[in-house]
Design a protein around this motif. Sequence first.
Motif, PDB file in Angstrom:
ATOM      1  N   GLU A 198       0.854  -1.196   0.000  1.00  0.00           N
ATOM      2  CA  GLU A 198       0.000   0.000   0.000  1.00  0.00           C
ATOM      3  C   GLU A 198       0.885   1.240   0.000  1.00  0.00           C
ATOM      4  N   ASP A 199       0.677   2.147  -0.988  1.00  0.00           N
ATOM      5  CA  ASP A 199       1.540   3.320  -1.098  1.00  0.00           C
ATOM      6  C   ASP A 199       1.122   4.456  -0.174  1.00  0.00           C
ATOM      7  N   PRO A 208       3.293   4.152  -7.246  1.00  0.00           N
ATOM      8  CA  PRO A 208       4.461   4.671  -7.986  1.00  0.00           C
ATOM      9  C   PRO A 208       5.509   3.571  -8.202  1.00  0.00           C
ATOM     10  N   LYS A 209       6.503   3.881  -9.015  1.00  0.00           N
ATOM     11  CA  LYS A 209       7.633   2.994  -9.338  1.00  0.00           C
ATOM     12  C   LYS A 209       7.180   1.749 -10.090  1.00  0.00           C
ATOM     13  N   MET A 210       6.382   0.918  -9.428  1.00  0.00           N
ATOM     14  CA  MET A 210       5.878  -0.308 -10.067  1.00  0.00           C
ATOM     15  C   MET A 210       4.455  -0.542  -9.577  1.00  0.00           C
ATOM     16  N   TYR A 254       5.807  -0.278   0.462  1.00  0.00           N
ATOM     17  CA  TYR A 254       5.252   0.985  -0.016  1.00  0.00           C
ATOM     18  C   TYR A 254       5.020   1.002  -1.530  1.00  0.00           C
ATOM     19  N   ASP A 255       5.604   0.076  -2.255  1.00  0.00           N
ATOM     20  CA  ASP A 255       5.375   0.035  -3.707  1.00  0.00           C
ATOM     21  C   ASP A 255       5.627  -1.384  -4.207  1.00  0.00           C
ATOM     22  N   GLY A 256       5.369  -1.595  -5.510  1.00  0.00           N
ATOM     23  CA  GLY A 256       5.492  -2.927  -6.081  1.00  0.00           C
ATOM     24  C   GLY A 256       6.903  -3.452  -6.096  1.00  0.00           C
TER      25      GLY A 256
END
Length: 745
Positions: free
Chosen positions: A636-637, A684-686, A660-662
């Motif tokens: 979960e971001d 974000p990012k992935m 925080y991200d994929g």
Amino acid sequence: MKSYAYIYALCLLINLSVIPVKAQGSNNQISIDSIRHILKKSSELILGVTDEESESLLGITKEKRDSGIYLLEEVEKLVKNIDDPYLKIEVNRAKIDFLLRKRDTVKIKKYLNSNLEIIKGLKDNRELGLYYEHLGVFKSRLKKHDEKLKAWLKAEDLLRKNGEVKDLIDINYNLCFAYAKNKKWSEVLEHALKSLKAIDQAQVKKNRRGHLNLFLSEAYVNLNKFKKVKNCFNNIEVEKGIYEYTLRFEGRLLSVKGLYYANKRNYKKAAFFYKKSAVAFSSFLDKKTKEISADLTLLSQLNLKEEENKRIKVENKLKESQIKTNKYIILFSSVFIIGLIVLSVAQYRKSKYKSKVNALLSSSNNKLKEANEKVDKALRAKSDFLDSVTHELFTPLTTIKGIVFLLQKEKLTISQKKQLKLISMSSDHLLKLLIDVIHLNNLEKEKFELKHEIFDLKTLLDNLIDFSVDMKGNNNTIHKRIDSDIPENLKGDMLKVSQVFLKILDNALKFTKYGDIDIKVMLESKTEDKAKIKFSIKDTGMGMTKAQIDKAFENFDQGSVKINRKFGGTGLGLSIAKKILELHNSSITIKSKPGKGTKISFKIDFDIPEKSAEENKIFADSRDELQKNINVLLVEDNKVNQLITKKIISDYGFTCDSAYDGKEAVDMVRSNKYSMILMDIMMPKMDGFEATKYIKEYDKKIPIVALTAISEKLNKDKFDEVGIATVLHKPVNPELLYKTIISCS
């Protein structure tokens, strides 16, 4: 110049026809045929072109009309000496047609009465039917529409039973036209179909098919039979060659198309066709004005030439024989030359018009293609925008509902509990509004498909009624009757049935205070594998006017601003209910009067399953040692949402790590062993789709559940492609989250 040679030839024809009549010899049949021929010739000279809308002077000279009237009067004299009642009826009928064109309603009555007396002696029901048809036209000229309709209905009955097939064409066409003026669309439908059937059987008067198909399309639109409307439009287009496709006809056709798309709520197309209709009617009026102006000019020229001919006749009276010969030559030459000129001009105008129409059609087609491309782009943009907005709106709602859930477990004062309750109610209201808007949007795009699941309808309805009454009781008395004959288990879309029932029941409870709510759910019919259930909800609330009923299914409409301010709500309930019922091939019926309450009913067909299936309900609050061994990875971001969701998972006794991200989630899966993964999608990012793809390559068996705000329906292919079988929507229900973790671990 008058066509003296033409009149002379016609008079000679009359004299030749009269001789056998006076002789009373064996040639009587020939004389009757001759009279019929003259009668036909007189009609052609009087009527000229047969235009259903107006008599055009173009092609009908004064000399020809006078000749036709003279022939008709001579035939009327001749027929008195012939003992043939049917011929007398024909002559009277021709005289009636002529007087109808002149609008001489005084003399028409005389000929109608004469025909009626002859028909009574003959006892011929077909002729009686034709008499009533003419009587209806006569009453129409007098503006006596009730008497006109009565006469035509009697004529139709007589001709249907005793007449020829071709007799049914005009009488049903007239009835269709009359009912269309009164907007009685069921009757228009009936008589238009009868007239078309008669045309197909008799293979005559095919030029009426265009107008009849236009009447049919207008009737189908007003009767909400939209599937049949397009067939009528196609028939009109295919059969253009067999009837006169005038600008006025085009204007009417475009107007009906506008009405069709307006009823389908495609207001953009409706406006487009209404605009084209206005242009067609404007062009029609302009064309008629020019034709009348040209006709008046031609008539003026003919009158001047007539005066000039009179002067020449007086001056050359002594040389009459020579002048007559020259006059005939000049006359026939002039007629021939004028005919060639008129034909050439008409051909030139026709060619120019066709070129202009082809250019316009080509331009319109290109614009239509561009418009369709823009619409497709707009729809795609709307879909993407909806996903983004859904995510952005659901995210803060997740935060609010999660904090409320956690705070409710703390020790709170009474005042704090009340404030938490207000926060919870407000967030629920926002969530309901958002879900309704998204739900309606998906229904309009036909993104929903009906599910086929087995459930107990009676138990479901009991729970829904109890829930709604607790939430919006308004001190109403509930009268509930659920038919005991309804099968215990039915097969259908439980969620959508619940949505329709709840939205209608909530409306009844919302608009009724200290009243009665009567709920009836009855088994209407049943077979081995099908059951038709009728639902009706009646209240004693404020009720609705006819205008409010007509607008009840429009989006965001609640009847008035005053009602909206007093009762709240979005005005989407009935609109969503109607669209869901359309998926079930059903409709919704509203009966209401102001101050006397409202009754809403609908029917749904359910399948009856072969074997009853019991609902598997597994939920428990207890935490045992097994729960402690379940390790969940939460991706979960949003930091706040991450903390709240992680706290909820931990409170249930599970172990929970967070990313925080994929990209971070992929790294953690490679380093640790997890029972399941709760994956956000938009990060974000992935993003969640890409992260799931990488994780599945590393560990194909690990369960991954999407925890997101984007639409499952719109993104189903993406979920299936990466291997996400379960989707939980934000803000997630804690109990549903618990069930999902247990079932996946």
